[in-house]
Structure formats: C-alpha cells, structure tokens
Design a protein around this motif. Structure first.
Motif, short mmCIF file in Angstrom:
data_model
loop_
_atom_site.label_atom_id
_atom_site.label_comp_id
_atom_site.label_asym_id
_atom_site.label_seq_id
_atom_site.Cartn_x
_atom_site.Cartn_y
_atom_site.Cartn_z
N GLU A 50 0.85 -1.11 -0.09
CA GLU A 50 0.36 -0.12 0.33
C GLU A 50 0.85 0.97 -0.37
N SER A 51 1.59 1.03 0.83
CA SER A 51 3.08 2.22 0.87
C SER A 51 3.58 3.03 -0.60
N MET A 52 4.18 1.45 -0.98
CA MET A 52 4.89 1.35 -2.26
C MET A 52 4.13 1.89 -3.52
N GLU A 53 2.61 1.74 -3.45
CA GLU A 53 1.40 2.56 -4.52
C GLU A 53 1.85 3.83 -4.24
N ILE A 54 1.00 4.40 -2.87
CA ILE A 54 0.89 5.47 -2.65
C ILE A 54 2.55 6.74 -3.46
N SER A 159 10.91 3.29 11.72
CA SER A 159 8.90 2.20 11.21
C SER A 159 8.36 3.81 12.15
N LYS A 160 6.97 2.97 12.72
CA LYS A 160 6.01 3.74 13.15
C LYS A 160 6.90 4.35 14.42
N SER A 220 7.78 2.46 6.06
CA SER A 220 8.57 1.18 6.81
C SER A 220 9.97 1.39 6.18
N ASP A 221 11.42 1.40 7.30
CA ASP A 221 12.44 0.50 6.93
C ASP A 221 13.34 2.21 6.15
N THR A 243 11.51 3.37 -2.16
CA THR A 243 12.94 3.08 -3.02
C THR A 243 14.03 3.70 -3.56
N PRO A 244 14.50 4.17 -1.81
CA PRO A 244 15.41 4.93 -2.27
C PRO A 244 16.95 4.84 -2.75
#
Length: 253
Positions: A50-54, A159-160, A220-221, A243-244
């Motif tokens: 979900e985070s990658m889609e955002i 992380s959160k 995350s990460d 994805t830095p």
C-alpha cells in the motif's frame, strides 16, 4: 525458490519488470514486485504494498500529504488519454499560475523529467504534454506550481514507532532541474553540496514535517523525501521515494 530452501528476507529495490516496461512509469511496478513475493510468503524490506502504491503515484502521495496538512505545491492531475483542452486547462492553471512543472504522476527515477519540464505558457505546456504522451503512452501527469528555490533531500530510517532522520542534503541554489542525467553525475560534485546536521535550525524546522510524511504514506525501513523552496524560502514536499538508491552514488548515501 523451493529448491533453494526458505528465504528469510528479500531486500528489494526493483521498481518494475524489465519485460513489462510500463511498470516502471505507471507507478505500480514496486507494488507488483511485492505482491509476487507475498504470493510465495517471502517478507521484504522497505515499505509494503500500500505504501509503495502511494509513494510511486505522486497524485496519491499529494492526497495523503494534503490530508495531514503537509505542505505541497499547488497542482492538478491531467490524463494524457484526454484531448488537450485549453479552456479546461486554463481554469485549472489560473488557480496556481505559470510557471508550471509537468511530470508523470507514476514511477520514479526522474522518468519524463528534463529542463523542458518547466513551462511558462500554454504552448510550452502543450509541447511537453505531447512529448510525454508519445514517450509514456496514456499515463497521468502532475501539473504543479514550479518552485524556483533551493532543493533539499533527506533520508529517514525506522518504523512508525521510532525514526531516525539522516543529515539533510542541500543542493546548490543554481543546481537547476534534477533529472536522470544530472543525478548520475552528482556524486562527482558532492563537495558543492551543503550537509545540514541536527543542530542546524533548518534541520529542526523540517524534522517534524519529515516525520509526519513518513507516517502519512505508511512507510517503513527507509524512504527519501525531496523538498523544494518557493521564492520566499518556504519548503514544500515534491516527492517521496519508497525505494531510495542505496549505492555509493545515491543521494540517500
């Protein structure tokens, strides 16, 4: 995968599939890779699906940031499969004004961004629109207010529950538009970059925005966040990278 035994963790930086080129600039490639890993019950590093889609769809990124009152430039979304309608575009442009920055809504690695991405009138906007439509096909575009100030990039680990903000990289004020060609050469000119550490007031000013952004996109990460200043020195987020690059020549390292 089965023959070699269980895989404990996949450290994935892939943003799509080479044999499916549009996955790199549609904004869905990074999430597709993670869905495939999930299919085989393989956990992976960095943010989830979900985070990658955002993060890989700038329109979704901006929506999430706006919900949390995080500063973003004025913008609107335009689909390249639509006809270039000057009247409709003018009504949107009047809200933010020229000059504008036009870039693909999806993907990463500065795909579709060049010095010509900054446009000053409708004709330049149309020329860039047609160029991107030919290059990328029917993909969504972000048309946003061009910010002429200094650019900053900052990495965040954690992380959160707990986060660590890396020193901020400030690019020279005359650095110009950063795109694939210039980014590949930046490691040779690092002595010109300013590194902003935790005791600097500018670091303190951006720190809470960085933390809020990490949480807003559900990261995350590790992520990287890019800021750009307007003519008055006010910072706005222009990109969140899930994805830095972690290579020696990457801006995160």
């Amino acid at each position: 995968m089965v023959k070699s035994g269980p895989i404990d963790l996949a450290f994935v930086l892939a943003e799509g599939y080479k044999d499916i080129p549009h996955t790199f600039y549609s904004g869905h490639g990074a999430a597709m890779v993670r869905r495939q890993l999930n299919k085989y019950h393989i956990p992976c590093a960095l943010s989830g699906i979900e985070s990658m889609e955002i993060c890989r769809n700038k329109d979704l990124t901006y929506i999430k940031l706006k919900e949390k009152n995080i500063p973003i430039p004025g913008y609107f979304v335009f689909d390249t499969h639509l006809r270039f309608n000057k009247i409709k575009l003018l009504s949107q442009i009047e809200k933010i004004g020229f000059p504008l920055m036009i870039k693909p809504a999806g993907g990463g690695d500065s795909i579709g961004i060049t010095p010509k991405s900054v446009v000053h009138n409708l004709q330049e906007l149309k020329n860039r629109f047609l160029c991107l439509k030919k290059e990328l096909g029917p993909e969504k575009l972000i048309i946003e207010k061009y910010l002429p100030g200094r650019e900053y990039t900052v990495g965040v680990l954690g992380s959160k529950a707990k986060k660590y903000i890396l020193p901020i990289i400030a690019f020279p004020k005359d650095h110009g538009i950063r795109y694939t060609s210039t980014k590949n050469k930046e490691y040779k000119m690092r002595e010109k970059f300013e590194i902003i550490y935790r005791d600097d007031e500018r670091f303190k000013r951006l720190a809470q925005t960085v933390i809020n952004t990490f949480d807003a996109v559900g990261a995350s990460d590790a992520i990287r966040i890019d800021f750009m200043e307007d003519e008055s020195g006010n910072p706005y987020i222009i990109d969140v990278n899930g994805t830095p690059a972690l290579s020696l020549t990457g801006s995160l390292t």
